[in-house]
Design a protein around this motif. Structure first.
Motif, PDB file in Angstrom:
ATOM      1  N   LEU A  78      44.517  39.338  33.205  1.00  0.00           N
ATOM      2  CA  LEU A  78      45.138  38.157  32.600  1.00  0.00           C
ATOM      3  C   LEU A  78      46.051  37.485  33.609  1.00  0.00           C
ATOM      4  O   LEU A  78      46.852  38.144  34.276  1.00  0.00           O
ATOM      5  N   LEU A  79      45.937  36.164  33.698  1.00  0.00           N
ATOM      6  CA  LEU A  79      46.718  35.376  34.652  1.00  0.00           C
ATOM      7  C   LEU A  79      47.405  34.244  33.903  1.00  0.00           C
ATOM      8  O   LEU A  79      46.739  33.459  33.208  1.00  0.00           O
ATOM      9  N   ASN A  80      48.727  34.145  34.031  1.00  0.00           N
ATOM     10  CA  ASN A  80      49.448  33.027  33.433  1.00  0.00           C
ATOM     11  C   ASN A  80      49.163  31.762  34.235  1.00  0.00           C
ATOM     12  O   ASN A  80      49.337  31.752  35.456  1.00  0.00           O
ATOM     13  N   ILE A  81      48.731  30.697  33.559  1.00  0.00           N
ATOM     14  CA  ILE A  81      48.299  29.494  34.271  1.00  0.00           C
ATOM     15  C   ILE A  81      49.173  28.277  33.994  1.00  0.00           C
ATOM     16  O   ILE A  81      48.867  27.184  34.475  1.00  0.00           O
ATOM     17  N   THR A  82      50.265  28.440  33.241  1.00  0.00           N
ATOM     18  CA  THR A  82      51.185  27.329  33.019  1.00  0.00           C
ATOM     19  C   THR A  82      52.612  27.864  32.982  1.00  0.00           C
ATOM     20  O   THR A  82      52.849  29.061  32.835  1.00  0.00           O
ATOM     21  N   ASN A 102      46.356  32.912  24.078  1.00  0.00           N
ATOM     22  CA  ASN A 102      46.518  31.473  23.858  1.00  0.00           C
ATOM     23  C   ASN A 102      46.119  30.704  25.117  1.00  0.00           C
ATOM     24  O   ASN A 102      45.604  31.284  26.082  1.00  0.00           O
ATOM     25  N   GLN A 103      46.367  29.403  25.120  1.00  0.00           N
ATOM     26  CA  GLN A 103      45.890  28.546  26.201  1.00  0.00           C
ATOM     27  C   GLN A 103      46.672  28.712  27.496  1.00  0.00           C
ATOM     28  O   GLN A 103      46.262  28.186  28.537  1.00  0.00           O
ATOM     29  N   HIS A 104      47.777  29.416  27.466  1.00  0.00           N
ATOM     30  CA  HIS A 104      48.601  29.581  28.658  1.00  0.00           C
ATOM     31  C   HIS A 104      48.204  30.816  29.475  1.00  0.00           C
ATOM     32  O   HIS A 104      48.744  31.044  30.555  1.00  0.00           O
ATOM     33  N   VAL A 105      47.279  31.610  28.947  1.00  0.00           N
ATOM     34  CA  VAL A 105      46.853  32.848  29.601  1.00  0.00           C
ATOM     35  C   VAL A 105      45.351  32.762  29.872  1.00  0.00           C
ATOM     36  O   VAL A 105      44.569  32.508  28.963  1.00  0.00           O
ATOM     37  N   CYS A 106      44.966  32.985  31.124  1.00  0.00           N
ATOM     38  CA  CYS A 106      43.567  32.912  31.524  1.00  0.00           C
ATOM     39  C   CYS A 106      42.971  34.321  31.602  1.00  0.00           C
ATOM     40  O   CYS A 106      43.570  35.215  32.219  1.00  0.00           O
ATOM     41  N   ILE A 107      41.822  34.507  30.979  1.00  0.00           N
ATOM     42  CA  ILE A 107      41.088  35.768  31.065  1.00  0.00           C
ATOM     43  C   ILE A 107      40.177  35.713  32.285  1.00  0.00           C
ATOM     44  O   ILE A 107      39.375  34.779  32.437  1.00  0.00           O
ATOM     45  N   ILE A 108      40.295  36.703  33.162  1.00  0.00           N
ATOM     46  CA  ILE A 108      39.400  36.839  34.317  1.00  0.00           C
ATOM     47  C   ILE A 108      38.690  38.175  34.156  1.00  0.00           C
ATOM     48  O   ILE A 108      39.329  39.232  34.203  1.00  0.00           O
ATOM     49  N   ARG A 109      37.381  38.117  33.947  1.00  0.00           N
ATOM     50  CA  ARG A 109      36.618  39.335  33.665  1.00  0.00           C
ATOM     51  C   ARG A 109      35.816  39.729  34.907  1.00  0.00           C
ATOM     52  O   ARG A 109      34.905  38.995  35.312  1.00  0.00           O
ATOM     53  N   PRO A 110      36.150  40.862  35.539  1.00  0.00           N
ATOM     54  CA  PRO A 110      35.473  41.242  36.787  1.00  0.00           C
ATOM     55  C   PRO A 110      33.995  41.524  36.567  1.00  0.00           C
ATOM     56  O   PRO A 110      33.584  42.067  35.531  1.00  0.00           O
ATOM     57  N   GLY A 111      33.195  41.158  37.572  1.00  0.00           N
ATOM     58  CA  GLY A 111      31.770  41.422  37.517  1.00  0.00           C
ATOM     59  C   GLY A 111      31.425  42.784  38.083  1.00  0.00           C
ATOM     60  O   GLY A 111      32.307  43.596  38.428  1.00  0.00           O
ATOM     61  N   ALA A 112      30.143  43.052  38.203  1.00  0.00           N
ATOM     62  CA  ALA A 112      29.673  44.325  38.752  1.00  0.00           C
ATOM     63  C   ALA A 112      30.168  44.483  40.188  1.00  0.00           C
ATOM     64  O   ALA A 112      30.175  43.533  40.968  1.00  0.00           O
ATOM     65  N   GLY A 113      30.598  45.688  40.505  1.00  0.00           N
ATOM     66  CA  GLY A 113      31.054  45.961  41.862  1.00  0.00           C
ATOM     67  C   GLY A 113      32.489  45.569  42.128  1.00  0.00           C
ATOM     68  O   GLY A 113      32.942  45.623  43.279  1.00  0.00           O
ATOM     69  N   VAL A 114      33.229  45.152  41.090  1.00  0.00           N
ATOM     70  CA  VAL A 114      34.633  44.763  41.258  1.00  0.00           C
ATOM     71  C   VAL A 114      35.500  45.663  40.385  1.00  0.00           C
ATOM     72  O   VAL A 114      35.332  45.697  39.160  1.00  0.00           O
ATOM     73  N   ASP A 115      36.415  46.411  40.988  1.00  0.00           N
ATOM     74  CA  ASP A 115      37.334  47.271  40.253  1.00  0.00           C
ATOM     75  C   ASP A 115      38.429  46.405  39.640  1.00  0.00           C
ATOM     76  O   ASP A 115      39.083  45.627  40.352  1.00  0.00           O
ATOM     77  N   CYS A 116      38.622  46.513  38.328  1.00  0.00           N
ATOM     78  CA  CYS A 116      39.579  45.640  37.647  1.00  0.00           C
ATOM     79  C   CYS A 116      41.003  45.850  38.154  1.00  0.00           C
ATOM     80  O   CYS A 116      41.789  44.898  38.232  1.00  0.00           O
ATOM     81  N   ARG A 117      41.338  47.083  38.497  1.00  0.00           N
ATOM     82  CA  ARG A 117      42.693  47.331  39.009  1.00  0.00           C
ATOM     83  C   ARG A 117      42.884  46.637  40.348  1.00  0.00           C
ATOM     84  O   ARG A 117      43.919  46.011  40.607  1.00  0.00           O
TER      85      ARG A 117
END
Length: 422
Positions: A78-82, A102-117
């Motif tokens: 999750l990334l705050n964008i405002t 809500n609209q102030h928080v962006c969801i970034i969902r990692p793809g295959a081969g990307v460690d979320c941490r």
């Protein structure tokens, strides 16, 4: 691996994730929140050290289903964008359960081969945070859009196993840093609680000894200010500026919390701020930030009152510092909480006529100055102690980011680092 934009090992986020998106505020705003249900994550819940859920909101299952496109999954980043917290990042932990944003928080969902941490740490690094800051320079002050998020470049080793080793190292190394940060934050909270208890006790004692009167009985008047279209930038000392609500909302006046008045706009001199003015916040999205008082200390700057602030003009003989301390005390805050209008998720406001009902101890004229000084000494000593802790916190945050940046960009010799930890 280079840490520079476009260097070896750098990848655009949009090329390594499966989702970039955010939610919205449910219909009805704060009125749609419930005491329990599905967690609804907002920007205040997203912090570099992880999600903070002490003030998390909840929405119903029906609202959650309507907003299924912004459902949060374990492993999302999750990334705050405002707003003021723009750029803050947190990873959604395993087994987190159902949640939405809500609209102030962006969801970034990692793809295959990307460690979320690793992805969360990379977004927290100086490399990416500097890119975010650069996007906010000039006139682009509204926050990040999804295209800009997708174009952020992150250092990303091609081998998932290497991402995992770096994330494992940072998890272990930062655990002690985050624990120390938490301990220092609790120290600051305890200092504030102790100060509040001392001031509340003194105010109650004064009311018992001398009785109390509504604030309107000791003022000459109350006014709210003016909010023209301003430049979102700090003004030079020779230029005019309009105060932000944050100039007062901490309870300590901050002359740098302002917006620059454009040079082609004439200042309304009725609203010039003078040293010693008693100011109150009139409206905010948070009830805790409404009705907060501070005494102006302009530091020689040319400042103007905004329309989300009140200025109370006191009768001669009433020190603004004494009245501000009373308004900030627990008894007065409890009274103010009953006078607020609006709900969470909307702008909560305090009417001027209700400000006039705040009870002030009727201290004899010959004792007001001494009592104001007594309370000021108590406040100053606690604020000074808290600032020292805040300075050490700033150093810890710098160390945290430096360590993350060195690890994710490959500038840190990871095997040697592991030996040092061992």
């Amino acid at each position: 691996m280079s840490g520079g934009l476009g260097g070896p090992g750098m990848r655009r986020i949009k090329t390594v994730v499966t989702k970039i998106g955010s939610g919205k505020t449910p219909n009805g705003g704060g009125r749609s929140y419930q005491d329990d249900g599905v967690m609804f994550l907002r920007s205040q819940n997203v912090h570099f050290a992880g999600l903070r859920l002490d003030d998390v909101a909840f929405i119903g299952e029906d609202v959650h289903r309507e907003m299924r496109a912004s459902c949060v999954l374990s492993g999302d980043v999750l990334l705050n964008i405002t707003g003021a917290s723009l750029g803050r990042v947190a990873r959604v932990p395993d087994n987190f359960g159902e949640a939405n944003v809500n609209q102030h928080v962006c969801i970034i969902r990692p793809g295959a081969g990307v460690d979320c941490r690793f992805l969360a740490y990379a977004l927290s690094s100086s490399n990416v945070q500097e890119q975010i800051a650069a996007l906010q320079m000039g006139g682009n002050r509204d926050g990040l859009n999804f295209e800009q998020v997708g174009n952020l470049a992150i250092p990303l080793p091609s081998e998932t196993s290497k991402q995992e080793r770096i994330a494992d190292f940072l998890d272990a190394e930062l655990a002690s840093v985050d624990a120390l940060v938490g301990a220092k934050m609790r120290q600051i909270a305890l200092l504030h609680e102790r100060r509040e208890a001392i001031v509340a006790s003194r105010v109650s004692e004064l009311c018992n000894d001398h009785g109390s009167v509504p604030l309107r009985r000791i003022w000459l008047g109350i006014e709210q200010g003016w909010s023209p279209q301003c430049d979102d930038a700090e003004a030079d000392r020779d230029n005019w500026a309009v105060l932000r609500t944050s100039a007062v909302s901490s309870g300590r006046f901050d002359p740098l919390a302002h917006k620059r008045l454009p040079v082609d706009v004439q200042p309304d001199l009725r609203y010039v701020i003078n040293d010693g003015d008693l100011l109150l916040t009139r409206g905010s999205g948070s009830a805790a930030m409404v009705g907060v008082a501070a005494v102006a200390d302009t530091d020689g700057r040319r400042l103007l009152l905004s329309d989300l602030l009140y200025r109370v003009r006191l009768q001669p003989g009433w020190p603004s510092g004494l009245v501000a301390s009373v308004i900030g005390s627990r008894p007065a805050r409890e009274q103010i909480s009953l006078l607020l209008r609006g709900q969470s998720g909307q702008t909560i406001k305090l009417r001027g006529q209700d400000v006039g009902e705040i009870l002030i101890p009727c201290v004899p004229p010959d004792r007001r100055g001494a009592i104001a000084a007594e309370i000021a000494v108590t406040s100053t000593s606690h604020v000074s102690a808290a600032r020292k802790i805040e300075n050490s916190l700033a150093l810890l945050h710098e160390r945290r980011r430096a360590l993350i940046t060195a690890a994710v960009t490959g500038r840190l010799d990871l095997p040697a680092a592991w030996e040092a930890v061992a």
